[in-house]
Design an enzyme around this catalytic site. Structure first.
Site, PDB file in Angstrom:
ATOM      1  N   HIS A 953       0.850  -1.188   0.000  1.00  0.00           N
ATOM      2  CA  HIS A 953       0.000   0.000   0.000  1.00  0.00           C
ATOM      3  C   HIS A 953       0.889   1.243   0.000  1.00  0.00           C
ATOM      4  O   HIS A 953       1.559   1.532   0.986  1.00  0.00           O
ATOM      5  CB  HIS A 953      -0.907  -0.008   1.244  1.00  0.00           C
ATOM      6  CG  HIS A 953      -1.922  -1.107   1.199  1.00  0.00           C
ATOM      7  ND1 HIS A 953      -2.349  -1.794   2.307  1.00  0.00           N
ATOM      8  CD2 HIS A 953      -2.583  -1.631   0.143  1.00  0.00           C
ATOM      9  CE1 HIS A 953      -3.236  -2.699   1.935  1.00  0.00           C
ATOM     10  NE2 HIS A 953      -3.393  -2.621   0.634  1.00  0.00           N
ATOM     11  N   GLU A 956       1.260   3.839   2.861  1.00  0.00           N
ATOM     12  CA  GLU A 956       1.754   3.418   4.168  1.00  0.00           C
ATOM     13  C   GLU A 956       3.282   3.500   4.185  1.00  0.00           C
ATOM     14  O   GLU A 956       3.988   2.492   4.285  1.00  0.00           O
ATOM     15  CB  GLU A 956       1.246   2.011   4.476  1.00  0.00           C
ATOM     16  CG  GLU A 956      -0.271   1.999   4.601  1.00  0.00           C
ATOM     17  CD  GLU A 956      -0.889   0.610   4.504  1.00  0.00           C
ATOM     18  OE1 GLU A 956      -2.135   0.513   4.529  1.00  0.00           O
ATOM     19  OE2 GLU A 956      -0.146  -0.371   4.399  1.00  0.00           O
ATOM     20  N   HIS A1050       2.902  -3.225   7.012  1.00  0.00           N
ATOM     21  CA  HIS A1050       1.879  -2.248   6.626  1.00  0.00           C
ATOM     22  C   HIS A1050       1.878  -1.065   7.587  1.00  0.00           C
ATOM     23  O   HIS A1050       2.548  -1.085   8.619  1.00  0.00           O
ATOM     24  CB  HIS A1050       0.490  -2.889   6.669  1.00  0.00           C
ATOM     25  CG  HIS A1050       0.186  -3.767   5.496  1.00  0.00           C
ATOM     26  ND1 HIS A1050      -0.728  -3.427   4.543  1.00  0.00           N
ATOM     27  CD2 HIS A1050       0.697  -4.966   5.132  1.00  0.00           C
ATOM     28  CE1 HIS A1050      -0.783  -4.381   3.627  1.00  0.00           C
ATOM     29  NE2 HIS A1050       0.071  -5.343   3.961  1.00  0.00           N
ATOM     30  N   GLU A1135       1.350  -4.180  11.370  1.00  0.00           N
ATOM     31  CA  GLU A1135       0.784  -2.846  11.175  1.00  0.00           C
ATOM     32  C   GLU A1135       1.488  -1.855  12.090  1.00  0.00           C
ATOM     33  O   GLU A1135       1.507  -2.041  13.301  1.00  0.00           O
ATOM     34  CB  GLU A1135      -0.713  -2.856  11.532  1.00  0.00           C
ATOM     35  CG  GLU A1135      -1.545  -3.830  10.712  1.00  0.00           C
ATOM     36  CD  GLU A1135      -2.080  -3.203   9.433  1.00  0.00           C
ATOM     37  OE1 GLU A1135      -1.744  -2.032   9.162  1.00  0.00           O
ATOM     38  OE2 GLU A1135      -2.831  -3.897   8.722  1.00  0.00           O
TER      39      GLU A1135
END
Ligand SMILES: [Zn+2]
Length: 1256
Positions: A953, A956, A1050, A1135
């Site tokens: 992504h 990010e 991420h 994350e």
């Protein structure tokens, strides 16, 4: 009487006076009608006792007493009005004390039903006894709010009409009217009753009760407003009120009360009027009526007057809510919501986002006229449907985390047990996978031709190690897998101009806007660039033409460039003031590529105009040189005369992996769809993390309200609004619009930039619109742009007006990042968290249902922040998070080579080429074998694999900083790093989505798709990086070498801390309501070990935020697919917060690159600890080979806790599960609420069907 008192179980004397009377009443009950006189007397006596003696009431209501039953039975059976009145008075006395408990007893004994029964019989008397009606309604008003079935019972008994008729007949009789209205208020809270009452004209009836300001009967008015407010929650009633012209009346009443209630004694009445308006304006018709009645101005003016009085906040907040709702919805100021850039895909899939985007009319493949007027009708229609999203609260202090993603988590849990069990299988024939063998040279490496002795003796890293960046000694170098693309060049915004052929195969017209000749993609395995000039010449980079490209003004006619350069010249004069004395006659190439620099000096000298100008077309004339100076039209002395040498910080000393010159080299090989030729200063200078702390920003009270009021003023005072477009990518030839110097200048035409439009709204306020991901019509969150031309001493307000998420960490302490070039030049080259008055809220720009997943009536959100610039004529950059471009990655990878010692095995391959023609790097890092003895080679080849990836992504960027930390650690010289390399073979794809990163996308690749939803069946052409990464894993599974750990890095925009998502059948089953008993499931808890270790060693990591549930919506993510299909038990998404931490050492601080890089390093350390655990648990067969390594590790980690009680990690399930950041959870919630309402009241659906729905 001396008899001992009989006592009930609870100690209440049964022979007390009141109990004896109740006994008498009870005995009479069978025949109470005939003994009317006695009943009257007995009840009167009881009433008297209860009125005079507190204990009598207590006795009746005591536990174990049957007093209430007796009283109710008498009420039910008697017909005598006086007796009824007596009993009602008794009940009133009894229920007035004892708070809710006595009412509860009354309700539980069926009291409400008996009251309705009594009411009905009494209403049949002609005329009904006023006293009786008064008493009954007073009691009902007392009981109603405590009885959940009150509304239904009232409707079924027919009591609604009795009350309504009484109101009609007693409008001038406040004494009776008040209790009736009180009861009506309770009736109206039931939605079915509300509709029924509305049909009977109660809305109109209540308006007869409303009156202008008066000190009389205020409680009556208050109750009437409450009842009306409740009725107006029904859309049918709201429409009735709007149709009936009541909106102007409500507004007039509100204005009247606002004017006259100077001492704010009647705030509740004012609030009541606003609640009515709020509910009416839930429907489109109501909003229309409100705007037509000048409601915006009425509420705006009254609210402004209320603002100074804090106690009036509820009025201001409700007014603000109504105004926001009624603010006429606007379209975004764009010709189309589709991305300003189109990338021609090799083939367009029939389905999927890209396919849909293409089929959505103009702007796509079939009609590349981006600015076509007709597209407005097609893709961005203002939809005035009612947005039932209840996300708006009236409360401005919304700092409570209303994590919407927590609701209804069970909906998304995978409940198909077959899908939950990993299905490890070959899947693809070996012949197909065999080609990937080339990426695993180390698994068959025999090192026979390699001299280990000489390698060991040499400590000089510059001596060539057996592996150059990509060349293995034994085998031929792996070549990138080239995915054929339809054309060699990346089309610029438009493939053809109006009237020109639309064939994409045709070269673009040789007009001013034509892109330069296609560039051959740079193969990463050829990168050897270093600061050393000689090496640069040796490198395989075709420097000459790239240099030309950099220096050529791209796609811009001279006139425009010249006008722009004039501005820049002004800016740059200021920038270079400090260094005017050091003019050096450098030639252009030296200036920006081969700067001679003093290694010890902490500053480097650059010739500013050439740095600033040479890097980009826009800046090409920065120092006064002509835009085509690179073509030799001007002599070097001209440049020298104009140029100034600037001392800039030599970040290379502080940032071992950073090198500005190398960065520029890397940029030349980076292919972007818009064909960016500029370099943003922050990426050029580098970012040196500040040493000061950056705490989470405390939210100022009322900031959102203040911002919203400023927005509303646009409507109230339209003449104050400039609406001046100062930057517009939709004018591809000249996005920067010339002005009089009264406006800021914006730019984002550089790698990862994505500003589409800037509109100056007021003198110091700008609306900014972000570009959609390429080939998509949404995904706006990431931003990166440049601002210049600022004034000092004023506050600028920036509004990013097309955000999509319903909430943001910007509401919870996160600040945007700013990079000041002035600061960088004066020694602080860094991104800092900046901005005040930050808030994130729903705005009045309508979101087309096409871009909102088919949901109608959605709005965009505004992120607003204010800035005071410190330096005049600075050039500042703003970003959502610390930028990390693809060129930065290439630079870092190139510099990593320099860290390689003879003991390190490092190979850099190009896994494949992206759609945009960029290489996708693949790294292999491990330790060299100790010797080429069989044992050592065997150990070398048999090391477990760790597979890491990041940045699927693009928005990010924090994931890249974590990855940088991991890579630097892995290449480090610490004993830990050494052990780690000796323990594992690392396979790393540091950037799964280079194209998305380069082009400033937030979420997608060039195919307009989220690549992390493609892992189940990636398409070779459309998702090459995913296809080939998955193939690598499939290959490994096939040769029985599936990685021990897979982790995809991420960033998370809605949560704090760093945490992991993993996959567990057991936890998924437990979380859902699958009937399978969990005891049937055998599952190792190994998947919890790594996150548990991380929570022990990494301060930013939070175990509590981890989740191991397999969600359906995530079934095509890397984590779930690698777990299910490749059979990797430890398959994770890691994350990292974009915001900061709320636990651990960094609690209360925003996260920075230092912490992110530390996280990446600690991930490595955790893997070492995991090694110890898995060595004992899962890899018995490797124990012999690795025992010596384990021994060395034990020393290293001995200072840390060595026991891990994995059993204590039994899942708690208290953890919040995060659902896809892009999901429309709040909409689901609204849907669910509606569905639940209908379930509860099946008749509602029917009744509602005649309501507004079909007309709205
Ligand atoms: Zn992500």
């Amino acid at each position: 009487m001396n008899r001992p008192k009989m006592a009930t179980e609870k100690g209440v004397p049964s022979n007390s006076r009141v109990m004896m009377l109740l006994g008498q009443l009870e005995r009479m009950n069978g025949d109470i009608v005939r003994q009317a006189e006695t009943a009257r007397q007995v009840t009167a006596k009881i009433l008297h006792l209860i009125q005079t003696q507190e204990k009598s009431g207590k006795e009746v209501m005591s536990k174990g007493s049957s007093g209430m039953e007796v009283i109710l039975a008498s009420l039910e059976s008697t017909r005598d009005v006086q007796t009824i009145l007596n009993i009602l008075s008794i009940l009133t006395e009894l229920l007035t004390v004892g708070r809710g408990r006595r009412v509860g007893v009354f309700v539980s004994k069926g009291g409400t039903g008996i009251l309705f029964h009594t009411l009905l019989s009494a209403s049949k008397e002609m005329p009904p006894s006023e006293e009786l009606m008064l008493q009954l309604h007073s009691l009902l008003a007392k009981v109603g709010p405590k009885d959940r079935k009150f509304g239904v019972a009232a409707r079924l008994s027919g009591a609604l009409n009795v009350t309504v008729n009484l109101i009609k007949q007693n409008l001038q009789n406040p004494k009776l009217l008040l209790p009736c209205l009180q009861v009506l208020r309770v009736y109206s809270t039931n939605s079915v009753n509300a509709i029924s009452l509305g049909k009977n004209g109660v809305v109109e009836l209540l308006f007869k009760v409303l009156a202008p300001y008066s000190k009389k009967n205020t409680s009556l008015l208050k109750v009437a407003l409450d009842a009306l407010g409740a009725l107006l929650k029904s859309k049918t009633n709201a429409r009735r009120a709007a149709d009936g012209g009541y909106v102007p009346i409500l507004l007039a009443l509100y204005a009247d009360w606002h004017r006259n209630d100077a001492r704010h004694r009647h705030m509740l009445i004012r609030k009541g009027l606003l609640v009515c308006l709020r509910n009416i304006t839930n429907i489109k018709l109501g909003r229309k009526a409100f705007v037509e009645a000048d409601g915006m101005r009425v509420l705006y003016n009254s609210s402004t007057e209320c603002l100074p009085v804090r106690t009036l906040d509820p009025l201001v907040n409700t007014s603000s809510l109504i105004m926001r709702k009624c603010f006429p919805k606007n379209r975004l100021p764009l010709p189309t919501i589709k991305s300003a850039f189109v990338f021609q895909l090799p083939h367009v899939p029939g389905t999927g986002p890209a396919g849909r985007t293409y089929s959505q009319g103009p702007g796509g493949r079939t009609d590349p006229q981006r600015c076509s007027k007709t597209s407005q009708k097609v893709d961005d229609v203002v939809d005035e449907s009612d947005d039932n999203d209840e996300a708006d609260t009236e409360n401005d202090t919304e700092n409570e985390e209303d994590e919407k993603d927590q609701q209804s988590p069970n909906d998304d849990i995978e409940t198909d047990l077959n899908k939950l069990h990993p299905r490890k299988g070959p899947g693809r024939p070996y012949e197909e996978l065999r080609v990937y063998e080339r990426f695993f040279v180390e698994l068959s490496e025999d090192f026979q031709g390699f001299n280990f002795e000489s390698s060991k003796s040499s400590s000089n890293t510059s001596l060539s190690s057996p592996f150059s960046s990509s060349v293995a000694p034994v085998r031929s170098p792996p070549r990138p897998i080239i995915v054929p693309t339809a054309q060699a060049f990346s089309p610029k915004h438009t493939l053809s101009l109006p009237g020109l052929p639309k064939d994409p195969q045709l070269p673009p017209p040789a007009s001013a806007s034509s892109p330069p000749a296609p560039l051959t993609p740079l193969q990463l395995d050829n990168i050897h660039v270093s600061k050393d000039q000689e090496k640069t010449e040796d490198s395989h980079i075709p420097t000459t033409d790239r240099r030309d490209r950099t220096l050529s003004p791209l796609g811009r006619p001279p006139t425009e460039a010249q006008t722009i350069e004039k501005d820049l010249a002004h800016v740059l004069e200021r920038v270079s003031l400090d260094a005017l004395d050091g003019v050096l006659p450098l030639d252009a190439d030296e200036a920006h590529i081969g700067v001679k620099q003093d290694d010890v000096s902490v500053t480097r000298q650059i010739q500013s105009p050439l740095l600033l100008g040479g890097l980009s077309a826009r800046r090409s004339g920065g120092g006064g040189s002509n835009w085509s100076s690179d073509c030799g039209s001007e002599g070097p002395e001209d440049e020298a005369a104009e140029g100034a040498v600037l001392e800039v910080p030599d970040t290379a000393l502080l940032l071992p992996l950073h090198d500005p010159d190398l960065y520029v080299e890397m940029v030349k090989g980076t292919l972007s769809v818009p064909q960016y030729a500029e370099v943003a200063y922050p990426d050029y200078f580098g970012h040196v993390a500040p040493t000061f702390r950056e705490p989470l920003l405390e939210r100022v009270y009322g900031v959102q309200r203040a911002k919203i009021f400023q927005d509303i003023e646009r409507l109230i005072h339209p003449n104050d609004i400039l609406d001046k477009v100062v930057y517009d990518l939709d004018i591809p030839s000249c996005p920067v619009i010339e002005d009089d110097g009264e406006s800021l200048k914006f730019n984002s035409q550089f790698e990862s930039g994505n500003l589409r439009k800037a509109v100056q709204v007021r003198k110091f306020e700008y609306d900014l619109v972000l570009n959609s991901d390429i080939n998509s019509n949404h995904y706006h969150q990431w931003f990166y742009f440049e601002v210049s031309g600022m004034k000092v001493g004023t506050t600028y307000r920036f509004n990013i007006i097309n955000c999509e998420k319903s909430n943001s960490q910007f509401n919870y302490g996160m600040q945007a990042l700013m990079y000041s070039v002035q600061e960088a030049i004066s020694g602080s080259p860094r991104w800092v968290r900046t901005g005040t008055d930050i808030c994130y809220y729903k705005n009045h720009f309508a979101r087309s249902s096409i871009a909102a997943g088919g949901l109608k009536g959605k709005s965009y959100y505004t992120l607003t922040f204010s800035i005071n610039f410190k330096h005049k004529d600075d050039v500042c950059y703003f970003a959502y998070h610390y930028p990390y471009t693809y060129s930065t990655l290439k630079m870092h990878l190139s510099k990593l080579e320099a860290l390689r010692t003879p003991q390190i095995y490092l190979r850099q391959d190009v896994l494949c080429e992206t759609l945009g023609g960029n290489g996708c790097p693949l790294l292999t890092i491990t330790a060299m074998p100790e010797s080429n003895s069989n044992d050592h080679i065997c150990q070398f080849r048999n090391r477990p694999l760790i597979f890491l990836s990041a940045r699927v992504h693009p928005g990010e960027t924090n994931a890249s900083w974590v990855m940088k930390g991991t890579l630097e650690f892995l290449m480090g010289s610490s004993p830990l790093a050494n052990s780690l390399r000796e323990s594992y073979i690392f396979k790393i794809v540091p950037m799964l989505n280079p194209d998305g990163v380069i082009n400033g996308n937030h979420r997608c690749s060039l195919s307009g798709e989220d690549l992390n939803r493609q892992w189940q069946s990636p398409n070779l052409e459309l998702h090459p990086t995913i296809y080939h990464t998955k193939s690598l894993l499939q290959y490994l599974a096939h040769i029985q070498r599936a990685p021990l750990v897979f982790c995809d890095y991420h960033g998370h925009s809605r949560k704090k801390n760093v945490f992991m998502y993993g996959c567990s059948v057991k936890e998924t089953v437990w979380q859902s309501n699958i009937s399978a008993t969990s005891s049937d499931l055998q599952e190792d808890l190994a998947y919890r070990a790594l996150p548990k270790i991380l929570s022990q060693i990494a301060p930013a990591f939070s175990m509590a935020s981890c989740s191991f549930v397999v969600e359906r919506s995530k079934e095509s993510t890397a984590r779930v697919v690698v777990w299910r299909e490749i059979g990797v038990q430890r398959s994770y998404t890691m994350e990292s917060t974009l915001c900061g931490c709320d636990q651990g050492k960094y609690k209360g601080l925003q996260i920075g690159t230092r912490e992110l890089e530390e996280m990446g390093a600690q991930f490595c350390v955790a893997l070492l600890r995991l090694k110890r655990l898995t060595g004992l648990r899962n890899h018995q067969h490797l124990l012999d080979l690795e025992s010596d390594i384990i021994g060395s590790q034990a020393k290293v980690v001995s200072s840390c806790p060595t026991t891990y009680v994995l059993d204590e990690d039994e899942p708690s399930f208290l953890e919040a599960i995060d659902y896809s950041a892009e999901s429309n959870d709040e909409d689901l919630e609204a849907e669910n609420e509606r569905a639940a309402e209908v379930r509860e009241h099946p008749d509602l659906l029917e009744q509602l069907s005649d309501s507004d729905n079909h007309r709205e």
